[in-house]
Enzyme design. Structure first.
Site, PDB file in Angstrom:
ATOM      1  CB  CYS A 197     -24.032 -65.314 107.553  1.00 27.55           C
ATOM      2  SG  CYS A 197     -24.958 -65.326 109.181  1.00 27.55           S
ATOM      3  CG  HIS A 208     -22.960 -73.922 104.196  1.00 30.39           C
ATOM      4  ND1 HIS A 208     -22.875 -73.580 105.405  1.00 30.39           N
ATOM      5  CD2 HIS A 208     -23.668 -75.277 103.934  1.00 30.39           C
ATOM      6  CE1 HIS A 208     -23.828 -74.275 106.111  1.00 30.39           C
ATOM      7  NE2 HIS A 208     -24.083 -75.224 105.597  1.00 30.39           N
ATOM      8  N   GLY A 254     -16.796 -76.633 110.897  1.00 36.25           N
ATOM      9  CA  GLY A 254     -17.420 -75.747 111.892  1.00 36.25           C
ATOM     10  C   GLY A 254     -17.708 -76.197 113.317  1.00 36.25           C
TER      11      GLY A 254
END
Length: 334
Positions: free
Chosen positions: A103, A174, A237
């Site tokens: 994140c 990711h 997502g």
């Protein structure tokens, strides 16, 4: 390990997973998603270890047994604190504990965790080693391919190798760099470009690891293509949240080869007992139905469904009649 957890094989369930998303994948959202797919692995929003250990916020770990298989994502960078948080998560009955190394938000950076940990692979290894020692369930990592000016081709294999040595065998990657300076998290969703080829290369270079790919995947055919390319799993997502029926209603059949396809209307009807329990406990309708706005996305009547539900559910004392009114806006075949 509880009986509920023993029936799940997360290397199988993680063929498709719904990403942890702040303010979105709360327990109401996960219950809703589970009604659409029995096999997809679901993740909590990120819960910070300091909130659990120092903030006495254990209530953030609450979930319904129907959500299994369900993983909790932790944020933190202190091995001892993460170990204590992991112990709590195991006591609550989660099937997996995942460490956030991806994140890019300012709030996460200020706590020295999330994507900034890509710069300190040895610390990540120390964290997951402590987490594994403290708990009885699998510890996994969700990471980026790199941050800022790092060279992903050097950084990504280095972190996989270092963290693998600490006992982690399942990663979600990711496929986009995180920019910690100069881009907002929203801008970082599209810039810089995705690098699927690098993630595919990691699967070839680390065949013993279970690797899932995340970022920019918006349909089940795209997920199938990633699996066909050799990835062990796919994490979706925003597409799974904004158009849940498109992703999740077909997931059991398309991704897992299992029966289970329902209609969106059946899912809405099946939510009613859960919503009734929530309301009886003093909860507000909007807390649940805000996650259901995209259920009929692209179908006739979808706009009226969203309007009735979004406007009516926020009113004081709103009850199931609002959901019935919203359903009445749709053709019976929906």
């Amino acid at each position: 390990m509880t009986d509920e957890r023993e029936q799940f094989h997360l290397s199988y369930n993680s063929r498709l997973s719904v990403a942890p998303m702040m303010d979105w994948t709360d327990r109401h959202c996960r219950y809703f998603h589970r009604l659409m797919s029995a096999h997809t692995l679901l993740y909590t929003e990120m819960v910070t270890a300091p909130a659990l250990v120092r903030g006495q916020a254990r209530h953030l770990l609450a979930f319904d047994v129907a959500e299994h298989p369900v993983a909790v994502q932790l944020g933190g960078s202190d091995p001892a604190e993460l170990a204590e948080a992991t112990r709590m998560c195991c006591e609550e009955g989660y099937d997996e504990v995942n460490l956030n190394v991806g994140c890019p938000s300012d709030r996460v950076q200020s706590g020295t965790f999330g994507a900034v940990l890509m710069k300190t692979p040895d610390l990540v290894a120390d964290c997951v080693a402590a987490m594994r020692a403290a708990g009885s369930v699998e510890v996994t990592v969700k990471c980026r391919i790199g941050v800022d000016d790092q060279d992903p081709a050097e950084v990504l294999p280095a972190i996989l190798q270092t963290v693998r040595a600490a006992g982690v065998t399942r990663f979600t990657i990711h496929a986009r760099k995180a920019w910690l300076q100069g881009l907002s998290p929203k801008e970082n969703r599209d810039v810089p470009p995705l690098d699927y080829a690098l993630v595919h290369a990691m699967k070839r270079d680390f065949p013993d690891l279970h690797l899932s790919i995340n970022g920019g995947i918006e349909s089940l055919p795209e997920a199938q293509a990633q699996l066909a390319a050799g990835m062990d799993g796919v994490m979706i997502g925003r597409a799974a949240y904004n158009d849940p029926a498109e992703i999740l209603l077909g997931a059991d059949e398309v991704i897992f080869g299992q029966p289970g396809r329902k209609t969106a209307r059946q899912v809405a009807e099946e939510m009613k007992p859960y919503i009734a329990r929530h309301l009886a406990g003093g909860g507000r309708l909007h807390s649940v139905t805000r996650h259901m706005l995209g259920l009929f996305s692209g179908q006739p009547g979808a706009r009226a469904w969203r309007r009735v539900l979004s406007e009516g559910a926020t009113r004081p004392q709103a009850g199931l009649e609002v959901l019935d009114d919203a359903l009445a806006q749709l053709p019976r075949a929906a």
